[in-house]
Enzyme design. Structure first.
Site, PDB file in Angstrom:
ATOM      1  N   ALA A   9       1.234   0.819   9.719  1.00 37.21           N
ATOM      2  CA  ALA A   9       2.329   0.034  10.296  1.00 37.21           C
ATOM      3  C   ALA A   9       2.305  -1.394   9.787  1.00 37.21           C
ATOM      4  O   ALA A   9       3.357  -1.993   9.510  1.00 37.21           O
ATOM      5  CB  ALA A   9       2.236   0.058  11.823  1.00 37.21           C
ATOM      6  N   SER A  10       1.108  -1.961   9.639  1.00 32.35           N
ATOM      7  CA  SER A  10       1.023  -3.334   9.138  1.00 32.35           C
ATOM      8  C   SER A  10       1.542  -3.432   7.703  1.00 32.35           C
ATOM      9  O   SER A  10       2.172  -4.423   7.328  1.00 32.35           O
ATOM     10  CB  SER A  10      -0.418  -3.850   9.233  1.00 32.35           C
ATOM     11  OG  SER A  10      -1.259  -3.256   8.261  1.00 32.35           O
ATOM     12  N   LYS A  11       1.308  -2.392   6.902  1.00 35.41           N
ATOM     13  CA  LYS A  11       1.782  -2.413   5.526  1.00 35.41           C
ATOM     14  C   LYS A  11       3.273  -2.098   5.431  1.00 35.41           C
ATOM     15  O   LYS A  11       3.959  -2.575   4.514  1.00 35.41           O
ATOM     16  CB  LYS A  11       0.952  -1.449   4.672  1.00 35.41           C
ATOM     17  CG  LYS A  11      -0.472  -1.935   4.426  1.00 35.41           C
ATOM     18  CD  LYS A  11      -0.490  -3.291   3.709  1.00 35.41           C
ATOM     19  CE  LYS A  11      -1.878  -3.728   3.331  1.00 35.41           C
ATOM     20  NZ  LYS A  11      -1.881  -5.023   2.590  1.00 35.41           N
ATOM     21  N   TYR A  52      -2.941   0.439  10.585  1.00 38.97           N
ATOM     22  CA  TYR A  52      -2.975  -0.136   9.237  1.00 38.97           C
ATOM     23  C   TYR A  52      -1.675   0.179   8.496  1.00 38.97           C
ATOM     24  O   TYR A  52      -1.074  -0.697   7.875  1.00 38.97           O
ATOM     25  CB  TYR A  52      -4.172   0.417   8.461  1.00 38.97           C
ATOM     26  CG  TYR A  52      -4.155   0.023   7.001  1.00 38.97           C
ATOM     27  CD1 TYR A  52      -4.486  -1.270   6.620  1.00 38.97           C
ATOM     28  CD2 TYR A  52      -3.788   0.942   6.010  1.00 38.97           C
ATOM     29  CE1 TYR A  52      -4.457  -1.638   5.274  1.00 38.97           C
ATOM     30  CE2 TYR A  52      -3.765   0.577   4.676  1.00 38.97           C
ATOM     31  CZ  TYR A  52      -4.106  -0.710   4.313  1.00 38.97           C
ATOM     32  OH  TYR A  52      -4.058  -1.073   2.999  1.00 38.97           O
ATOM     33  N   SER A 110       0.840  -1.195   0.000  1.00 46.12           N
ATOM     34  CA  SER A 110       0.000   0.000   0.000  1.00 46.12           C
ATOM     35  C   SER A 110       0.870   1.237   0.000  1.00 46.12           C
ATOM     36  O   SER A 110       2.003   1.228   0.504  1.00 46.12           O
ATOM     37  CB  SER A 110      -0.899   0.012   1.240  1.00 46.12           C
ATOM     38  OG  SER A 110      -1.606   1.229   1.356  1.00 46.12           O
TER      39      SER A 110
END
Length: 246
Positions: A159-161, A157, A144
């Site tokens: 951070a997860s990407k 979100y 992303s």
């Protein structure tokens, strides 16, 4: 065939019941792949499979999967290989987004997003790598824009990407010498039902043509999946006006 670069190959797509995953299933089948469709919503998967089979006369496999459950993911990969004989492409697409600020997000909301976006990617990658080594396969991660730049309205979100990108490129360094290609595809906003977990989805928020369409992302994924000798390490798909306000 020249117009079917994935002829004879098997692809597994997570999050295949809608949006980018659904569009990717179509693009890979069009390019000749047999496609295993993984997501939690079995009825939706059945609909996607029927459409793909009818449009491309392609072989499909519906595998209901919860990527947050490592045993479910392991069974999905095993079922795919048993059905089709091998695995050539894994598309790590399943993802979840929430928009709460850090101080508003509950622990359960945090856990659900991380278990989907991080743990699910790890489980699928771990299970697929041995098979991709055997086929000199392609491992594609849907990243992303949020994994490249700060995203103040959904930092967890983002951070997860960021994790997905770091993980993918580190895996790339590990398995490249074994013949496995690794690609991260980073779209900006895509007009899908994504985001509906915390209110208005991108499909509701944007009119057609305002932002990236799922089919555009699917084309990038199919391009990456079709590479035989090289790795397309990272592909950024930004709408053309994305940086106009910077």
């Amino acid at each position: 065939m020249a117009n079917e670069p994935l002829s004879g190959k098997t692809a597994l797509v997570t999050g295949a019941s809608s949006g980018i995953g659904e569009a990717t299933a179509h693009a890979l089948a069009r390019d000749g792949a047999r496609v295993a469709l993984a997501a939690r919503r079995e009825q939706a998967l059945d609909g996607v499979a029927s459409d793909v089979e009818r449009e491309y006369d392609a072989e499909t496999l519906v595998v209901p999967t919860d990527v947050r459950d490592e045993s479910s993911v392991a069974e999905t990969v095993e079922t795919t290989v048993e059905a089709f004989g091998h695995l050539d492409v894994l598309v790590n697409n399943a993802g979840l987004a929430r928009g709460e600020s850090v101080e508003e997000m509950t622990t359960d909301q945090y856990a659900a997003m991380m278990e989907t976006n991080v743990d699910g990617v790890f489980y699928a990658t771990r299970e697929a790598i041995p098979h991709l080594r055997e086929t000199d396969g392609n491992l594609v991660f849907v990243g992303s824009f949020a994994g490249q730049y700060p995203r103040p309205f959904n930092p967890v979100y983002a951070a997860s990407k960021w994790w997905v990108r770091g993980f993918a490129h580190s895996v790339e360094a590990r398995v490249g010498a074994d013949g496995v290609a690794v690609t991260v595809v980073n779209p900006t906003e895509v007009r899908t039902e994504f985001g509906s977990a915390y209110g208005e989805s991108f499909a509701e928020r944007f009119e057609e043509g305002e932002v990236t369409e799922p089919e555009e992302v699917a084309e990038a994924i199919a391009f990456a999946a079709g590479q035989e000798k090289s790795t397309v390490s990272e592909l950024d798909l930004y709408r053309r006006d994305k940086f106009s306000g910077f």
